[in-house]
Design a protein around this motif. Structure first.
Motif, mmCIF file in Angstrom:
data_model
loop_
_atom_site.group_PDB
_atom_site.id
_atom_site.type_symbol
_atom_site.label_atom_id
_atom_site.label_comp_id
_atom_site.label_asym_id
_atom_site.label_seq_id
_atom_site.Cartn_x
_atom_site.Cartn_y
_atom_site.Cartn_z
ATOM 1 N N SER A 136 22.377 6.113 9.200
ATOM 2 C CA SER A 136 21.708 7.206 8.493
ATOM 3 C C SER A 136 20.996 6.703 7.244
ATOM 4 O O SER A 136 19.870 7.122 6.945
ATOM 5 N N LEU A 137 21.640 5.797 6.524
ATOM 6 C CA LEU A 137 21.044 5.256 5.300
ATOM 7 C C LEU A 137 19.736 4.535 5.595
ATOM 8 O O LEU A 137 18.710 4.796 4.949
ATOM 9 N N THR A 138 19.750 3.633 6.567
ATOM 10 C CA THR A 138 18.545 2.858 6.860
ATOM 11 C C THR A 138 17.440 3.738 7.437
ATOM 12 O O THR A 138 16.255 3.507 7.177
ATOM 13 N N TYR A 139 17.823 4.755 8.196
ATOM 14 C CA TYR A 139 16.813 5.678 8.720
ATOM 15 C C TYR A 139 16.173 6.459 7.576
ATOM 16 O O TYR A 139 14.946 6.627 7.528
ATOM 17 N N ASP A 140 16.998 6.913 6.647
ATOM 18 C CA ASP A 140 16.465 7.638 5.492
ATOM 19 C C ASP A 140 15.604 6.734 4.616
ATOM 20 O O ASP A 140 14.650 7.199 3.982
ATOM 21 N N MET A 141 15.935 5.453 4.566
ATOM 22 C CA MET A 141 15.087 4.509 3.832
ATOM 23 C C MET A 141 13.689 4.460 4.442
ATOM 24 O O MET A 141 12.679 4.414 3.724
ATOM 25 N N MET A 142 13.631 4.472 5.767
ATOM 26 C CA MET A 142 12.328 4.464 6.435
ATOM 27 C C MET A 142 11.571 5.765 6.181
ATOM 28 O O MET A 142 10.360 5.756 5.936
ATOM 29 N N LEU A 143 12.280 6.881 6.237
ATOM 30 C CA LEU A 143 11.644 8.165 5.928
ATOM 31 C C LEU A 143 11.120 8.175 4.495
ATOM 32 O O LEU A 143 10.012 8.660 4.225
ATOM 33 N N ALA A 144 11.915 7.629 3.590
ATOM 34 C CA ALA A 144 11.523 7.597 2.181
ATOM 35 C C ALA A 144 10.319 6.691 1.964
ATOM 36 O O ALA A 144 9.433 6.999 1.165
ATOM 37 N N LEU A 169 9.074 1.277 -5.347
ATOM 38 C CA LEU A 169 10.417 1.533 -5.865
ATOM 39 C C LEU A 169 11.416 1.711 -4.727
ATOM 40 O O LEU A 169 12.536 1.186 -4.782
ATOM 41 N N VAL A 170 11.012 2.430 -3.687
ATOM 42 C CA VAL A 170 11.881 2.606 -2.518
ATOM 43 C C VAL A 170 12.188 1.256 -1.876
ATOM 44 O O VAL A 170 13.337 0.966 -1.521
ATOM 45 N N GLU A 171 11.169 0.420 -1.730
ATOM 46 C CA GLU A 171 11.377 -0.921 -1.164
ATOM 47 C C GLU A 171 12.355 -1.721 -2.018
ATOM 48 O O GLU A 171 13.297 -2.332 -1.503
ATOM 49 N N TYR A 172 12.125 -1.731 -3.303
ATOM 50 C CA TYR A 172 12.952 -2.506 -4.226
ATOM 51 C C TYR A 172 14.421 -2.095 -4.131
ATOM 52 O O TYR A 172 15.312 -2.938 -3.952
ATOM 53 N N CYS A 173 14.673 -0.805 -4.226
ATOM 54 C CA CYS A 173 16.052 -0.315 -4.193
ATOM 55 C C CYS A 173 16.682 -0.521 -2.814
ATOM 56 O O CYS A 173 17.864 -0.872 -2.707
ATOM 57 N N SER A 174 15.897 -0.316 -1.767
ATOM 58 C CA SER A 174 16.417 -0.478 -0.409
ATOM 59 C C SER A 174 16.827 -1.920 -0.149
ATOM 60 O O SER A 174 17.907 -2.185 0.398
#
Length: 209
Positions: free
Chosen positions: A83-91, A57-62
């Motif tokens: 910040s957004l892309t870094y948080d995507m990686m954390l997520a 789900l994280v991949e799909y939304c990202s």
């Protein structure tokens, strides 16, 4: 207190971790698609466990949000994008609550190089400014798999074939974990280089007969 609890429960997306839920909500704002609609559009593989479901789900939304974000010519220089892309990686790395809880209690040595005795007896004054900043910034770091999964979705940032080599170069002095400060500096430098290249190409085109 009750109002804060209600807001938190409204924000939550079980079984996602708080970071992953935050990313999904931000992706929804970027794409202009309500969270509920994003969840309905997402089609997980049958039999997915909570970790697999949350990560997919994280991949799909990202990926959907990054397709929108990367259309902006200034996205590489935008700190919010960093910040957004870094948080995507954390997520992606800790997408569900169980994995997130495990990582919260796992100590990570972010400084690399030298033996343990040297590190124990070392002085903070021997560290570079970047390393000192990393020591005092408590933000969680990112591993190679998360970096390789998210970053190639932004063509200007990395290529799928060389993304692992890029990660190794960025984390050479931090024990194989990517810190936000280093990631932020990389994107700022990349934006500057690409901006200079574009300006040079434009100049050569305008000056050619």
């Amino acid at each position: 207190m009750a109002a804060a609890t209600d807001a938190s429960s409204h924000f939550a997306i079980p079984p996602l971790s708080p970071t992953a839920a935050s990313v999904v909500h931000r992706c929804a704002r970027i794409t202009g698609v309500p969270v509920e609609q994003l969840l309905r559009r997402f089609e997980p593989e049958k039999g997915n466990q909570p970790l697999g479901y949350a990560r997919s789900l994280v991949e799909y939304c990202s990926y959907i949000a990054l397709r929108v974000e990367t259309r902006r010519h200034d996205h590489l220089g935008d700190c919010e994008f960093h910040s957004l892309t870094y948080d995507m990686m954390l997520a992606w790395e800790a997408p569900d609550e169980e994995t997130d809880a495990k990582l919260q209690t796992t100590p990570i040595n972010i400084l690399h190089g030298g033996n343990d005795e040297e590190e124990d007896g070392g002085s903070m004054f021997c560290l570079s400014p970047t390393q000192m900043a990393i020591q005092v910034d408590g933000r969680r770091t990112v591993g190679p798999d998360a970096f390789a999964k998210i970053i190639p979705a932004c063509p200007a940032m990395a290529h799928a074939i060389t993304v692992r080599n890029l990660f190794d170069a960025l984390t050479n002095s931090t024990g194989g974990r990517l810190h936000f400060l280093i990631y932020h500096k990389y994107l700022k430098s990349l934006d500057k280089v690409l901006g200079s290249a574009k300006a040079y190409i434009k100049w050569t085109q305008s000056s050619s007969p």
